[in-house]
Scaffold this active site. Structure first.
Site, mmCIF file in Angstrom:
data_model
loop_
_atom_site.group_PDB
_atom_site.id
_atom_site.type_symbol
_atom_site.label_atom_id
_atom_site.label_comp_id
_atom_site.label_asym_id
_atom_site.label_seq_id
_atom_site.Cartn_x
_atom_site.Cartn_y
_atom_site.Cartn_z
ATOM 1 N N LYS A 57 -31.576 -31.801 94.548
ATOM 2 C CA LYS A 57 -32.236 -32.485 93.076
ATOM 3 C C LYS A 57 -33.511 -33.290 93.543
ATOM 4 O O LYS A 57 -33.312 -33.630 95.005
ATOM 5 C CB LYS A 57 -31.559 -33.543 92.539
ATOM 6 C CG LYS A 57 -30.704 -34.541 93.313
ATOM 7 C CD LYS A 57 -30.976 -35.486 94.443
ATOM 8 C CE LYS A 57 -31.965 -36.444 94.087
ATOM 9 N NZ LYS A 57 -32.284 -37.485 95.233
ATOM 10 N N TYR A 64 -30.501 -39.955 88.956
ATOM 11 C CA TYR A 64 -28.911 -40.008 88.707
ATOM 12 C C TYR A 64 -28.549 -40.598 87.382
ATOM 13 O O TYR A 64 -27.637 -40.363 86.745
ATOM 14 C CB TYR A 64 -28.635 -40.981 89.735
ATOM 15 C CG TYR A 64 -28.573 -40.161 91.287
ATOM 16 C CD1 TYR A 64 -27.286 -39.268 91.477
ATOM 17 C CD2 TYR A 64 -29.504 -40.432 92.076
ATOM 18 C CE1 TYR A 64 -27.291 -38.569 92.696
ATOM 19 C CE2 TYR A 64 -29.535 -39.556 93.305
ATOM 20 C CZ TYR A 64 -28.333 -38.874 93.533
ATOM 21 O OH TYR A 64 -28.179 -38.184 94.809
HETATM 22 P P1 NDP Z 1 -35.466 -35.616 105.262
HETATM 23 O O1 NDP Z 1 -37.123 -35.918 105.076
HETATM 24 O O2 NDP Z 1 -34.699 -36.303 105.883
HETATM 25 O O3 NDP Z 1 -35.285 -34.001 105.516
HETATM 26 C C1 NDP Z 1 -36.303 -32.997 104.839
HETATM 27 C C2 NDP Z 1 -36.441 -31.897 105.955
HETATM 28 O O4 NDP Z 1 -37.154 -30.810 105.358
HETATM 29 C C3 NDP Z 1 -37.389 -32.232 107.316
HETATM 30 O O5 NDP Z 1 -36.387 -32.523 108.019
HETATM 31 C C4 NDP Z 1 -37.818 -30.906 107.639
HETATM 32 O O6 NDP Z 1 -36.681 -29.972 108.331
HETATM 33 C C5 NDP Z 1 -37.882 -29.978 106.157
HETATM 34 N N1 NDP Z 1 -39.370 -30.100 105.872
HETATM 35 C C6 NDP Z 1 -40.204 -29.037 105.597
HETATM 36 N N2 NDP Z 1 -41.267 -29.434 105.359
HETATM 37 C C7 NDP Z 1 -41.307 -30.575 105.304
HETATM 38 C C8 NDP Z 1 -42.478 -31.541 105.032
HETATM 39 N N3 NDP Z 1 -43.776 -31.096 104.733
HETATM 40 N N4 NDP Z 1 -42.145 -32.715 105.361
HETATM 41 C C9 NDP Z 1 -41.279 -33.570 105.357
HETATM 42 N N5 NDP Z 1 -40.001 -32.591 105.895
HETATM 43 C C10 NDP Z 1 -40.241 -31.106 105.692
HETATM 44 O O7 NDP Z 1 -35.401 -35.696 103.470
HETATM 45 P P2 NDP Z 1 -33.913 -35.740 103.010
HETATM 46 O O8 NDP Z 1 -32.818 -34.822 103.751
HETATM 47 O O9 NDP Z 1 -33.619 -37.080 102.888
HETATM 48 O O10 NDP Z 1 -34.185 -34.981 101.501
HETATM 49 C C11 NDP Z 1 -34.183 -33.849 101.291
HETATM 50 C C12 NDP Z 1 -33.919 -33.193 99.969
HETATM 51 O O11 NDP Z 1 -32.432 -33.749 99.545
HETATM 52 C C13 NDP Z 1 -34.662 -33.956 98.736
HETATM 53 O O12 NDP Z 1 -34.976 -33.119 97.720
HETATM 54 C C14 NDP Z 1 -33.628 -35.267 98.261
HETATM 55 O O13 NDP Z 1 -34.080 -35.305 96.829
HETATM 56 C C15 NDP Z 1 -32.463 -34.530 98.348
HETATM 57 N N6 NDP Z 1 -31.341 -35.242 98.453
HETATM 58 C C16 NDP Z 1 -30.515 -35.313 98.043
HETATM 59 C C17 NDP Z 1 -29.310 -36.132 98.091
HETATM 60 C C18 NDP Z 1 -28.073 -36.228 97.388
HETATM 61 O O14 NDP Z 1 -27.072 -37.149 97.454
HETATM 62 N N7 NDP Z 1 -27.904 -35.217 96.529
HETATM 63 C C19 NDP Z 1 -29.379 -37.436 99.201
HETATM 64 C C20 NDP Z 1 -30.629 -37.335 99.816
HETATM 65 C C21 NDP Z 1 -31.524 -36.364 99.606
HETATM 66 P P3 NDP Z 1 -36.990 -28.963 109.474
HETATM 67 O O15 NDP Z 1 -37.847 -29.702 110.420
HETATM 68 O O16 NDP Z 1 -35.626 -28.359 109.768
HETATM 69 O O17 NDP Z 1 -37.842 -27.865 108.966
#
Ligand code: NDP
Length: 367
Positions: free
Chosen positions: A134, A219
């Site tokens: 989401k 949420y």
């Molecule tokens: P993070 O920043 O921790 O991780 C995102 C990952 O996406 C990065 O580590 C990277 O992984 C990849 N990525 C690819 N392109 C980019 C970019 N341009 N900038 C940053 N990261 C990039 O984010 P979150 O894990 O917190 O959030 C990711 C998604 O999950 C969002 O949509 C958020 O809303 C959702 N979310 C949902 C939750 C829930 O409870 N359902 C809770 C937290 C987040 P790599 O290096 O492997 O490419």
């Protein structure tokens, strides 16, 4: 009723009417089906992707088998940590080749919001099922493209709405649908936290699509709909910004919003990046109430009604979610509260209307 009896009932077959050899064959078929495991690749190995991967260790029907990542060092870490073979590892340039990989069923996108749509379209073209985090996309127009692409490709599009499988949430929803609170005429949803690092993607309009509303306010938008069991017909909203440096143009810090429903019910909600201790749902009806706090965090969720506390075992949300999503994709199971692309789209339509109401200062009609 046991799964086996449900299966037989659906098949229109009485257990007694089965001759033994036929019953054995049917039972073997059923066992095979039930045992099938959903093979998952995670795209975006960040904070939430890691949480999902850890939770999947306890899954009975979903298994982490692949990754898509832009960071080679993370790929090798995950390979050794989760036993992922090199043939199931991709980056953002190569992942279209996943179409030739029969060992991956679904890709779970845990990347920044703006990447969900373009990557979903490529995954659908590759013939793979898609789970999106989401918000499913940056707006309803993008969401519609995703739904259409997955429909055309004949693949599932699901959204990581983990609360739709959470036991206490489901009990409150059951009681609401059973009329135990009477006519539910008011809902309050409070969703917020104080955001840190000003350089993170969540505060970048291009990547996040907005501010707190896209990330945490969703949420309350989603919760209003499943707690009341109705779709809103109008929205009003107001914005406040105390730190215009951190929260630039198009990145909302705090929004209050109200929704009206066909029954006459109303909702009043808050979405913010400025305050902690905001994770609360309150549902009030003519005969009773339900309150949840925390209501959407990682848990344990606390829930109580006018009759007393609701007790249910806490299971890691993402473990239940992935087992249930396996049943949706592999068995065609229909969840009580949907988690498909249409469901994700409904929230995006409302969020578009909330932003429009903030801009126009008036009431935006829906539906
Ligand atoms: P993070 O920043 O921790 O991780 C995102 C990952 O996406 C990065 O580590 C990277 O992984 C990849 N990525 C690819 N392109 C980019 C970019 N341009 N900038 C940053 N990261 C990039 O984010 P979150 O894990 O917190 O959030 C990711 C998604 O999950 C969002 O949509 C958020 O809303 C959702 N979310 C949902 C939750 C829930 O409870 N359902 C809770 C937290 C987040 P790599 O290096 O492997 O490419």
């Amino acid at each position: 009723m046991s799964n086996r009896r449900i299966f037989l009932k659906k098949a229109g077959i009485s257990t007694l009417a089965l001759s033994l050899p036929y019953a054995n064959t049917l039972s073997a078929m059923h066992t095979l089906h039930e045992d099938k495991v959903l093979r998952v690749a995670i795209m975006g190995l960040g904070s939430y992707g890691t949480r999902v991967a850890e939770a999947m260790k306890d899954c009975k029907r979903a298994k982490l088998v692949g990754v898509v990542s832009g960071t080679p060092s993370k790929i090798s870490d995950w390979q050794s940590k989760y036993g992922i073979p090199a043939k199931n590892c991709y980056n953002y340039e190569t992942f279209d080749q996943i179409k030739d990989n029969p060992d991956i069923d679904v890709v779970y996108m845990t990347t920044p919001n703006s990447l969900h749509k373009p990557h979903c379209l490529r995954l659908a073209a590759a013939g793979k099922h898609v789970i999106s985090e989401k918000p499913m996309a940056l707006n309803a127009a993008e969401g519609r493209e995703m739904v259409a692409a997955c429909k055309k490709a004949g693949v599932h599009l699901l959204v990581g709405y983990r609360m739709h499988f959470e036991a206490k949430t489901l009990e409150v929803v059951r009681q609401q649908r059973a009329g135990e609170f009477g006519e539910t005429l008011f809902f309050q949803g409070l969703s917020g936290f104080r955001i840190g690092d000003p350089t993170q993607w969540r505060l970048d309009r291009e990547l996040a699509g907005g501010g707190s509303m896209m990330d945490i306010g969703i949420y309350s938008v989603n919760g209003t709909r499943y707690m009341l069991g109705e779709e809103p017909v109008w929205v009003t909203a107001q914005e406040s910004k105390t730190d215009p440096v951190k929260f630039k143009e198009g990145v909302d810090e705090t929004i209050t919003f109200q929704m009206g429903f066909p029954s006459g019910a109303m909702a009043s909600c808050l979405s913010t990046y400025a305050l902690n201790h905001l994770d609360k749902f309150f549902l009030n009806g003519t005969k009773g109430f339900a309150e949840m706090q925390p209501s959407t965090g990682y848990g344990p969720i606390k829930a109580w009604t006018n009759k007393g506390p609701i007790e249910r075992e806490h299971i890691t949300h993402q473990t239940t979610q992935m087992d249930e999503m396996a049943a949706i994709i592999l068995d065609g199971k229909k969840p009580l509260i949907p988690v498909d692309g249409e469901e994700g789209l409904k929230d995006l339509v409302i969020i578009d209307a909330i932003y429009e109401a903030v801009r126009n200062g008036g009431k935006v009609k829906l539906g």
